[in-house]
Design an enzyme around this catalytic site. Sequence first.
Site, PDB file in Angstrom:
ATOM      1  CG  LEU A  27     -16.130   7.423   0.959  1.00 57.80           C
ATOM      2  CD1 LEU A  27     -16.843   8.448   0.102  1.00 57.80           C
ATOM      3  CD2 LEU A  27     -16.722   6.033   0.760  1.00 57.80           C
ATOM      4  N   GLY A  83     -30.601   9.258   9.738  1.00 62.46           N
ATOM      5  CA  GLY A  83     -31.059   9.593   8.383  1.00 62.46           C
ATOM      6  C   GLY A  83     -32.022  10.756   8.292  1.00 62.46           C
ATOM      7  CG  HIS A  90     -17.891  18.335   9.323  1.00 61.35           C
ATOM      8  ND1 HIS A  90     -17.425  17.100   9.722  1.00 61.35           N
ATOM      9  CD2 HIS A  90     -17.467  19.223  10.252  1.00 61.35           C
ATOM     10  CE1 HIS A  90     -16.729  17.237  10.840  1.00 61.35           C
ATOM     11  NE2 HIS A  90     -16.734  18.518  11.177  1.00 61.35           N
TER      12      HIS A  90
HETATM   13  C1  GAR Z   1     -25.353  15.215  11.018  1.00 57.06           C
HETATM   14  O1  GAR Z   1     -25.312  16.200  12.002  1.00 57.06           O
HETATM   15  C2  GAR Z   1     -24.108  15.291  10.148  1.00 57.06           C
HETATM   16  O2  GAR Z   1     -23.598  16.572   9.991  1.00 57.06           O
HETATM   17  C3  GAR Z   1     -23.148  14.426  10.932  1.00 57.06           C
HETATM   18  O3  GAR Z   1     -23.937  13.350  11.386  1.00 57.06           O
HETATM   19  C4  GAR Z   1     -25.279  13.814  11.618  1.00 57.06           C
HETATM   20  C5  GAR Z   1     -26.211  12.829  10.947  1.00 57.06           C
HETATM   21  O4  GAR Z   1     -27.549  13.057  11.265  1.00 57.06           O
HETATM   22  N1  GAR Z   1     -22.056  14.016  10.097  1.00 57.06           N
HETATM   23  C6  GAR Z   1     -20.814  13.889  10.524  1.00 57.06           C
HETATM   24  O5  GAR Z   1     -20.477  14.056  11.680  1.00 57.06           O
HETATM   25  C7  GAR Z   1     -19.798  13.485   9.438  1.00 57.06           C
HETATM   26  N2  GAR Z   1     -18.473  13.825   9.851  1.00 57.06           N
HETATM   27  P1  GAR Z   1     -28.714  12.336  10.457  1.00 57.06           P
HETATM   28  O6  GAR Z   1     -28.365  10.844  10.393  1.00 57.06           O
HETATM   29  O7  GAR Z   1     -29.943  12.567  11.281  1.00 57.06           O
HETATM   30  O8  GAR Z   1     -28.801  12.955   9.092  1.00 57.06           O
END
Ligand code: GAR
Length: 189
Positions: free
Chosen positions: A87, A12, A103
């Site tokens: 989703l 998060g 992403h």
């Molecule tokens: C982020 O790097 C985001 O781009 C990726 O998960 C991470 C979450 O970090 N999302 C994906 O891979 C979606 N396909 P966070 O929980 O510290 O914000």
Amino acid sequence: MKNIVVLISGSGTNLQRIADAISNGEITNAKINLVVADRECFGLQRAENLHINTILIPRGKTFSAELEKCIPKDTDLIVLAGFLSILSKEFTEKFNGKIINIHPSLLPEFGGKGMWGMNVHKAVIDAGEKESGATVHFVTSGIDEGEIILQGKVAVDEHETPETLAEKVHQIEYEIFPKAIEKVLKIPL
Ligand code: GAR
């Protein structure tokens, strides 16, 4: 006031960045009303520390239907901030134009099924890319296929590891995500 729901699956840090950007005025006239997680994760703790209502809906076949019931009627934007479930078509069509995702690559490269988190950074390094980055885009029923709102680039250095690249990409995410949210919230209805 624009009302935002944030969906998370992980630590998060992007949720924290969005909340900070609302507090410091980078995102104007907006409020996070609800954080929904599809699993136990540290992001839920962050949301509670930020005094934001939280709901945990376990991931699985009924997730989108359960989520739909929880989205407040006055929601202007649903933000996927490190959210790892897919989703349903019904959900993405119902909220068409109101869901955005971040992403960790320069889409359309390194997107689609299985491309999330560290898998993306490993694939980028294995492919010998000299550049990566992050993309904020609208969510449609096709995985990582919706219209691109904003991208930010980072260099992939010679001795880059998936971990060092992930850290760089996170930093660029923190730059572009608030800008993209502010941009989308200002689009006239
Ligand atoms: C982020 O790097 C985001 O781009 C990726 O998960 C991470 C979450 O970090 N999302 C994906 O891979 C979606 N396909 P966070 O929980 O510290 O914000």
